[in-house]
Write a protein that holds these residues in place. Sequence first.
Motif, short mmCIF file in Angstrom:
data_model
loop_
_atom_site.label_atom_id
_atom_site.label_comp_id
_atom_site.label_asym_id
_atom_site.label_seq_id
_atom_site.Cartn_x
_atom_site.Cartn_y
_atom_site.Cartn_z
N GLN A 163 0.75 -1.22 -0.06
CA GLN A 163 -0.10 0.11 0.17
C GLN A 163 0.93 1.21 0.01
OE1 GLN A 163 -2.73 -1.90 -1.05
NE2 GLN A 163 -3.51 0.25 -0.34
N PHE A 164 1.53 1.39 1.03
CA PHE A 164 2.70 2.38 0.92
C PHE A 164 3.52 2.13 2.26
CE2 PHE A 164 -0.77 3.91 3.93
CZ PHE A 164 -0.30 4.41 5.14
N THR A 165 4.86 2.64 1.97
CA THR A 165 5.96 2.47 2.96
C THR A 165 6.25 3.32 3.93
OG1 THR A 165 7.41 2.89 1.13
CG2 THR A 165 7.07 0.30 1.65
N HIS A 166 6.07 4.77 3.50
CA HIS A 166 6.27 5.86 4.24
C HIS A 166 5.71 7.15 3.97
CE1 HIS A 166 9.05 8.58 6.61
NE2 HIS A 166 8.95 9.29 5.74
N THR A 167 5.09 7.78 4.69
CA THR A 167 4.85 9.18 4.47
C THR A 167 5.49 10.13 5.35
OG1 THR A 167 2.95 9.18 5.98
CG2 THR A 167 2.45 8.51 3.72
N CYS A 168 5.89 9.68 6.59
CA CYS A 168 6.29 10.25 7.96
C CYS A 168 4.95 10.79 8.42
CB CYS A 168 7.29 11.60 7.47
SG CYS A 168 7.84 12.45 9.09
N PHE A 169 4.82 10.22 9.68
CA PHE A 169 3.60 10.38 10.57
C PHE A 169 3.58 12.29 10.81
CE2 PHE A 169 1.00 10.65 14.47
CZ PHE A 169 -0.06 9.88 14.07
N MET A 170 4.76 12.77 10.81
CA MET A 170 4.52 14.11 11.23
C MET A 170 4.37 15.02 9.97
SD MET A 170 8.30 14.43 13.62
CE MET A 170 9.24 14.37 12.02
N VAL A 171 4.26 14.35 8.68
CA VAL A 171 3.97 15.09 7.57
C VAL A 171 2.32 14.47 7.19
CG1 VAL A 171 4.31 15.12 5.08
CG2 VAL A 171 6.16 15.21 6.84
N PRO A 213 -0.42 11.70 8.42
CA PRO A 213 -0.46 10.52 9.40
C PRO A 213 -1.32 9.39 8.45
CG PRO A 213 -2.02 12.32 9.89
CD PRO A 213 -1.16 13.00 8.83
N TYR A 214 -1.31 8.29 9.34
CA TYR A 214 -2.18 7.19 8.88
C TYR A 214 -2.59 6.49 10.04
CZ TYR A 214 2.73 6.21 9.67
OH TYR A 214 4.05 6.39 10.16
N ALA A 215 -3.74 5.41 9.83
CA ALA A 215 -4.39 4.79 10.90
C ALA A 215 -3.42 4.16 11.74
CB ALA A 215 -5.67 4.25 10.53
N GLY A 216 -2.63 3.26 11.29
CA GLY A 216 -1.81 2.34 11.81
C GLY A 216 -1.18 2.81 13.06
#
Length: 450
Positions: free
Chosen positions: A94-102, A104-107
């Motif tokens: 699905q995706f490997t990285h967005t940076c939670f500080m940029v 966020p994501y549910a996980g």
Amino acid sequence: MTDVPAGGPQLPQRRKLVTEIPGPASRELQARRASAVAPGVSSTLPVYITAAGGGVLLDADGNSLIDFGSGIAVTSVGNASPRVAERVQAQVAQFTHTCFMVAPYAGYVEVCEALNAKTPGAHEKRSALFNSGAEAVENAVKIARHATGRQAVVAFDHAYHGRTNLTMALTAKNMPYKSGFGPFASEIYRVPMAYPLRWPDGPEACRAEALDAVKGLIHAQVGEQNVAAVIIEPVQGEGGFIVPPDGFLPGLAEYCRENGIVFIADEIQSGFCRTGDWFACDHEGVVPDLVTTAKGIAGGLPLAAVTGRAEIMDAVHPGGLGGTYGGNPVACAAALGAIETMEAEDLPGKARRIGEIMLPRLRKLASSHPLIADVRGRGAMIAIELTKPGTLDPDAAATTAVAKYCHQQGLMVLTCGTFGNVLRFLPPLVIGEDLLEEGLDILDDAFAAL
Ligand SMILES: Cc1ncc(COP(=O)(O)O)c(C=O)c1O
């Protein structure tokens, strides 16, 4: 590599040696490593692993070893554990990285919810995610200092909290962790650990005298009002699997509460079902203000956390905590798979069962080998301490010899302890009882061969 079997619990759960340990393929890799890898990073046993699962490690020569190490208490759910592997594969696609500080994501939120629910205490909590145990400890100290406006941090003899600059200062042992790496962070104060075997007035006096010593030293040398945090491993790990006497941790927690000191439990090695409870603090109903976790949290993927009282965690301003990779989505997926496995397979119960099998056998071994001065631990965090018979003089040479014998017979065991004289056993919590017994048979043989 095409004929290498896939890892996971379906690997044959047996010890099988087809070469000497390490075999030729591992030795070839070890030779390449010598000119490519910094020697400061060393390995307990240089067998190069190609697959692992349940209670076995498969090496590049086709040897199958019994695992009593879990990669230092990490793969509690087993290597390539199905729920972990499934969730990780789905997340990677699905995706490997967005940076939670940029973005966020549910996980990340779900892992924090699980941590808030599982860690000791029913109060309102918050969590923040990081990459390694040391980073979690660093952040726990940052949070405690920010929340209290105080600077001093109290750590214990035999403590291990990591290898970064601040955590080296918190760690007690010089070699190999600190020697030559100073100067260290300031405002760290060390107090005696309640270590029953080595307490000068004996184990009976240990709880009360150790508590008095801690309080007296803080009062005389630091001042309670200057102390931001007391940090302790509820069962010490690298320092020798030291279990404080009942009452010591509750007494320490109460003292911290009375003096406005943040009580940090470093559960990085002892947490996530390892000791037979979800957290080692649960054993005596101790409720820390902050808990640091890592290792067993995510089935082998790098993830760590600080979880704590909402009012302490909420004290830090937005942007004051974080990091590029902290709470990476793939690591969060792994953690959710690992936590699900711990619940579905009752891993606290499995850890207790491991203790029920190991402790009596180790006590029997100790009864015929006077160099075993102590058998200790809880659940699947068990150790024996070796001394010159009839004394407390550490016997590091015998410890090394026993470990070496086990390694050559295909049993992965680890050593630890301030004096290098402790053999520690950290099997995956999903290990089969046959493998566990076979590993203990090898240990019996190792002592017989001394
Ligand atoms: C109690 C404890 N704290 C902190 C750490 C450091 O964790 P990491 O190696 O992930 O930085 C460890 C690692 O062994 C540990 O056992």
